[in-house]
Design a protein around this motif. Structure first.
Motif, PDB file in Angstrom:
ATOM      1  N   ARG A 106     -33.124  -8.055-150.189  1.00  0.00           N
ATOM      2  CA  ARG A 106     -32.505  -7.392-149.619  1.00  0.00           C
ATOM      3  C   ARG A 106     -33.894  -8.062-148.224  1.00  0.00           C
ATOM      4  O   ARG A 106     -34.470  -8.980-148.169  1.00  0.00           O
ATOM      5  CB  ARG A 106     -33.488  -6.128-149.887  1.00  0.00           C
ATOM      6  CG  ARG A 106     -33.153  -4.927-150.173  1.00  0.00           C
ATOM      7  CD  ARG A 106     -34.209  -3.648-150.082  1.00  0.00           C
ATOM      8  NE  ARG A 106     -33.497  -2.689-151.700  1.00  0.00           N
ATOM      9  CZ  ARG A 106     -33.716  -2.203-152.413  1.00  0.00           C
ATOM     10  NH1 ARG A 106     -35.386  -3.331-152.765  1.00  0.00           N
ATOM     11  NH2 ARG A 106     -32.947  -1.599-152.757  1.00  0.00           N
ATOM     12  N   TRP A 107     -33.444  -8.047-147.336  1.00  0.00           N
ATOM     13  CA  TRP A 107     -34.413  -7.999-145.965  1.00  0.00           C
ATOM     14  C   TRP A 107     -35.354  -7.897-146.018  1.00  0.00           C
ATOM     15  O   TRP A 107     -35.799  -6.254-146.055  1.00  0.00           O
ATOM     16  CB  TRP A 107     -33.627  -8.292-144.472  1.00  0.00           C
ATOM     17  CG  TRP A 107     -32.150  -8.868-144.096  1.00  0.00           C
ATOM     18  CD1 TRP A 107     -31.697  -8.613-144.836  1.00  0.00           C
ATOM     19  CD2 TRP A 107     -32.816 -10.510-144.088  1.00  0.00           C
ATOM     20  NE1 TRP A 107     -30.343 -10.270-144.431  1.00  0.00           N
ATOM     21  CE2 TRP A 107     -30.784 -11.124-144.038  1.00  0.00           C
ATOM     22  CE3 TRP A 107     -34.043 -11.126-144.100  1.00  0.00           C
ATOM     23  CZ2 TRP A 107     -31.102 -12.684-143.621  1.00  0.00           C
ATOM     24  CZ3 TRP A 107     -33.072 -11.758-142.844  1.00  0.00           C
ATOM     25  CH2 TRP A 107     -32.079 -13.395-143.808  1.00  0.00           C
ATOM     26  N   ASP A 125     -32.302   0.662-142.784  1.00  0.00           N
ATOM     27  CA  ASP A 125     -31.936  -1.215-142.761  1.00  0.00           C
ATOM     28  C   ASP A 125     -32.446  -1.497-144.302  1.00  0.00           C
ATOM     29  O   ASP A 125     -31.978  -1.967-144.975  1.00  0.00           O
ATOM     30  CB  ASP A 125     -31.998  -1.730-141.223  1.00  0.00           C
ATOM     31  CG  ASP A 125     -31.276  -1.563-140.730  1.00  0.00           C
ATOM     32  OD1 ASP A 125     -29.925  -1.317-140.998  1.00  0.00           O
ATOM     33  OD2 ASP A 125     -31.280  -2.148-139.511  1.00  0.00           O
ATOM     34  N   ARG A 163     -28.774  -3.071-149.926  1.00  0.00           N
ATOM     35  CA  ARG A 163     -29.374  -4.384-150.518  1.00  0.00           C
ATOM     36  C   ARG A 163     -27.653  -5.277-149.964  1.00  0.00           C
ATOM     37  O   ARG A 163     -26.586  -5.214-149.502  1.00  0.00           O
ATOM     38  CB  ARG A 163     -28.719  -4.375-151.997  1.00  0.00           C
ATOM     39  CG  ARG A 163     -29.844  -3.450-152.249  1.00  0.00           C
ATOM     40  CD  ARG A 163     -28.881  -2.743-154.028  1.00  0.00           C
ATOM     41  NE  ARG A 163     -29.166  -4.346-155.422  1.00  0.00           N
ATOM     42  CZ  ARG A 163     -28.999  -3.996-156.294  1.00  0.00           C
ATOM     43  NH1 ARG A 163     -28.572  -2.479-156.265  1.00  0.00           N
ATOM     44  NH2 ARG A 163     -28.459  -4.729-156.496  1.00  0.00           N
ATOM     45  N   ASP A 164     -28.022  -6.465-149.905  1.00  0.00           N
ATOM     46  CA  ASP A 164     -27.469  -7.939-149.943  1.00  0.00           C
ATOM     47  C   ASP A 164     -26.898  -8.298-150.934  1.00  0.00           C
ATOM     48  O   ASP A 164     -26.866  -9.584-151.635  1.00  0.00           O
ATOM     49  CB  ASP A 164     -27.604  -8.975-148.428  1.00  0.00           C
ATOM     50  CG  ASP A 164     -26.821  -9.350-148.130  1.00  0.00           C
ATOM     51  OD1 ASP A 164     -25.306  -9.868-148.432  1.00  0.00           O
ATOM     52  OD2 ASP A 164     -26.917 -10.003-146.443  1.00  0.00           O
ATOM     53  N   ARG A 165     -25.408  -7.660-151.467  1.00  0.00           N
ATOM     54  CA  ARG A 165     -24.682  -8.160-152.753  1.00  0.00           C
ATOM     55  C   ARG A 165     -24.275  -9.478-152.349  1.00  0.00           C
ATOM     56  O   ARG A 165     -24.455 -10.055-153.440  1.00  0.00           O
ATOM     57  CB  ARG A 165     -23.617  -6.974-152.720  1.00  0.00           C
ATOM     58  CG  ARG A 165     -24.209  -5.523-152.859  1.00  0.00           C
ATOM     59  CD  ARG A 165     -23.518  -4.643-154.180  1.00  0.00           C
ATOM     60  NE  ARG A 165     -23.611  -3.343-153.905  1.00  0.00           N
ATOM     61  CZ  ARG A 165     -25.584  -3.190-154.577  1.00  0.00           C
ATOM     62  NH1 ARG A 165     -25.258  -3.256-155.688  1.00  0.00           N
ATOM     63  NH2 ARG A 165     -25.467  -1.937-154.793  1.00  0.00           N
TER      64      ARG A 165
END
Length: 124
Positions: free
Chosen positions: A85-86, A96, A100-102
């Motif tokens: 995640r950021w 935001d 999750r950034d998969r």
């Protein structure tokens, strides 16, 4: 001799006798670089954060750089199901922070497994 306060203790070092796994990965932009914080848990319930500043502003290259660093330690056994995640300060809304950034998760896991395999091959 210096005395320690009751209840205060030194943090447990990352030792080969305790196996760690990557639980979460947080990304933060620091100028033209990306800082990656890897949250590790061990088999005894311990928690540690390792911070790596990648020499790039590309998030994919940054997570791959961090994965090589973490896997190369030798006592981090797994990164399966690690969430990427950021960091909260990088998000524009509260929602935001939960996203999750998969794609980055896949990049991190692929590089981690590749590096871990290379380390194990060298140890044989």
């Amino acid at each position: 001799m210096a005395r320690r306060r009751a209840g205060a203790h030194a943090p447990e070092p990352l030792r080969a006798t305790s196996m760690w796994r990557v639980d979460q990965v947080f990304l933060t932009r620091r100028g033209v670089r990306v800082e990656v914080v890897c949250s590790l848990v061990n088999d005894r319930g311990g928690l540690r954060n390792l911070t790596v500043t990648a020499p790039t502003e590309n998030p994919v290259e940054a997570v791959r750089h961090a994965a090589r660093f973490i896997a190369g330690r030798g006592n981090v056994s797994s990164a399966r199901q690690a969430r990427v995640r950021w960091a909260r300060e990088q998000s524009t809304t509260a929602q935001d922070a939960l996203i999750r950034d998969r794609l980055l998760e896949d990049e991190f896991l692929d590089e981690f497994e590749e590096t871990l395999s290379a380390v194990r091959d060298q140890q044989r």
